[in-house]
Design an enzyme around this catalytic site. Structure first.
Site, short mmCIF file in Angstrom:
data_model
loop_
_atom_site.label_atom_id
_atom_site.label_comp_id
_atom_site.label_asym_id
_atom_site.label_seq_id
_atom_site.Cartn_x
_atom_site.Cartn_y
_atom_site.Cartn_z
N LYS A 1 0.71 -0.88 -0.45
CA LYS A 1 0.29 0.11 0.05
C LYS A 1 0.96 1.23 -0.19
CE LYS A 1 -4.36 1.03 0.13
NZ LYS A 1 -5.72 -0.31 0.55
N GLY B 1 -20.36 6.70 3.29
CA GLY B 1 -19.64 6.60 2.48
C GLY B 1 -20.18 7.32 1.25
N GLY C 1 -18.41 7.86 -1.70
CA GLY C 1 -17.37 8.19 -2.82
C GLY C 1 -17.33 6.71 -4.43
N ASN C 2 -16.27 6.48 -4.63
CA ASN C 2 -16.45 5.58 -5.76
C ASN C 2 -16.95 4.58 -5.28
OD1 ASN C 2 -15.56 3.95 -8.18
ND2 ASN C 2 -14.46 2.99 -7.23
N GLY D 1 -19.34 3.93 -2.00
CA GLY D 1 -20.08 3.60 -1.58
C GLY D 1 -21.57 4.51 -2.45
N1 GLU Z 1 -7.19 -0.01 -3.07
C1 GLU Z 1 -7.87 -1.33 -3.33
C2 GLU Z 1 -8.14 -2.29 -2.04
O1 GLU Z 1 -7.96 -1.51 -1.16
C3 GLU Z 1 -7.60 -2.08 -4.45
C4 GLU Z 1 -6.69 -2.19 -4.80
C5 GLU Z 1 -5.70 -3.37 -6.39
O2 GLU Z 1 -7.00 -2.82 -6.92
O3 GLU Z 1 -4.27 -3.09 -5.89
O4 GLU Z 1 -8.86 -2.76 -1.98
#
Ligand code: GLU
Length: 421
Positions: free
Chosen positions: A111, A223, A225-226, A228
């Site tokens: 992350k 939420g 956003g994308n 919710g």
């Molecule tokens: N940010 C998203 C998650 O938390 C997607 C991560 C990704 O597609 O690599 O799962």
């Protein structure tokens, strides 16, 4: 929003480690095997300068944590948020490793994040922040090393800027270095709403195949956003679900007879908030969580349901579309109250599953039609759900612990095969 420090159980990394220890105990996983998952494999912490529109230079603090790569290159999004810090990114990267293992896709977990409030910057400044981040992490990532994607407050446009910066440094096209891109630059069809679609497939399976959810269940979504927004949209287009409440950072709205989701989305797009939607009662984000509904869908940030409010939660099912919305202590209280929590590492895996499809398409140079993406996504989500359910039954435990056991064992087998255990 519950303040983490007030309840004393808000450090997401400590919470994640407690969840892992609990899973280890229940499944008799030797403590020395768990050691490999107690710390991230690589951590990058950078500070980089960005020129603002007024010509002044501002320094941004940013992170990329590659937690575990036994099952494949690490994978996970990049978050732009004022609360981004190392412990949060570590927890999120650990959850990515587990999520990819639960979904059985050939990735480890990572992350990234930049500590900033994106709402305070212009689009051109965000572009320079995004390109600066990519320059800072460039030598740390790659299609067979670590593949970023969007997360909270990042989007396909930001992925396109980051891709472009990476490709400028490399001097060639490398679409598989980042996922969640716009389709015009190598993104996958269906990726934009895939996190929500994956969660919706699980909810539909629980309702139609398992009778775990009543007919026409009332649903509250925190939420907008994308994630919710899209799950509200998908459930309302399918029909057979009553969305009674939604919220964003400015507050929430409630209508016991069900919201007209299409019009709420139109208002969000024109006015920037759902608040003030005609004919609805204004509620706070805290009140939304405590509504007497069949299904609660936290789709915002971590630490929303803590020991401070867990005993006020009335929902029978919680579908965790955000990462880490329920703390370790809250989980115990919810479990005692008979509330079934479908954990983040299962419920929101649809995003990274379609990211995996995107990466495969980029590596092959052959692109799929949307129906193929959705068919494969549904199969993988339901397989993951069934595997977790099998662990729920085998270990007589809750869904989170079961998902942890499944994921940890898969990662540990890979570590063992590599000779690291
Ligand atoms: N940010 C998203 C998650 O938390 C997607 C991560 C990704 O597609 O690599 O799962």
């Amino acid at each position: 929003m519950a303040d983490a420090s007030e309840t004393g159980n808000g450090n997401p990394f400590e919470n994640a480690m407690k969840d892992m220890e609990k899973a280890g105990e229940i499944a008799n996983i030797p403590l020395e095997s768990l050691e490999v998952l107690k710390k991230p494999k690589r951590v990058l912490n950078v500070t980089y300068p960005v020129k603002m529109d007024d010509g002044k230079i501002k320094y941004f603090e940013a992170y990329r944590v590659q937690y575990n790569d036994a099952r494949g290159p690490t994978k996970g999004g990049i978050r732009f948020h004022p609360n981004v810090n190392l412990d949060e990114v570590k927890a999120l990267s650990f959850w990515m490793a587990l999520k990819c293992a639960v979904a059985d896709i050939p990735y480890g977990g990572a992350k990234g994040g930049v500590t900033l409030n994106p709402k305070e910057y212009s689009a051109t400044e965000i572009e320079r922040v995004s390109r600066g981040y990519m320059r800072a992490v460039h030598s740390f990532i790659g299609p067979m090393i670590d593949i970023p994607a969007p997360d909270v407050y990042t989007n396909p446009q930001i992925m396109a800027w980051m891709l472009d910066e990476y490709e400028k440094i490399e001097g060639k096209h490398v679409p598989a270095v980042i996922t969640g891109k716009p389709v015009e630059v190598g993104g996958s069809k269906g990726r934009g709403s895939s996190t929500s679609m994956g969660g919706a497939y699980i909810l539909r399976h629980m309702k139609d195949e398992m009778d775990m959810v009543p007919d026409n269940p009332s649903v509250a979504i925190q939420g907008f956003g994308n994630v919710g927004l899209n799950i509200a949209n998908i459930l309302s287009v399918w029909g057979g679900y009553k969305i009674v409440a939604v919220s964003d950072s400015k507050g929430g709205i409630y209508d016991k007879d069900g919201l007209d989701v299409k019009d709420v989305i139109a208002q969000k797009e024109s006015k920037g908030t759902v608040v003030g939607f005609p004919g609805t009662k204004k509620i706070t984000n805290e009140e939304l969580l405590e509504l007497d509904v069949d299904v609660l869908v936290p789709s915002a940030l971590e630490n929303q349901i803590t020991k401070g409010n867990a005993d006020k939660i009335k929902a029978k099912i919680i579908l965790e579309m955000a990462n880490g919305p329920v703390t370790f202590d809250a989980d115990k209280i919810l479990h005692k109250r008979g509330c079934v929590v479908i954990p983040d590492i299962l419920a929101n895996a649809g995003g990274v599953i379609v990211s995996y499809f995107e990466w495969v398409q980029n590596l092959k140079g052959f692109y799929w039609v949307e129906d193929e993406v959705l068919l494969k996504l549904e199969q993988m989500m339901i397989d993951a759900f069934k595997n977790v359910l099998e662990h729920v039954e085998r270990f007589s435990t809750d869904y989170r612990t079961a998902a942890y056991i499944l994921a940890i064992n898969r990662i540990l087998v890979a570590e063992q095969m590599r000779g690291s255990l």
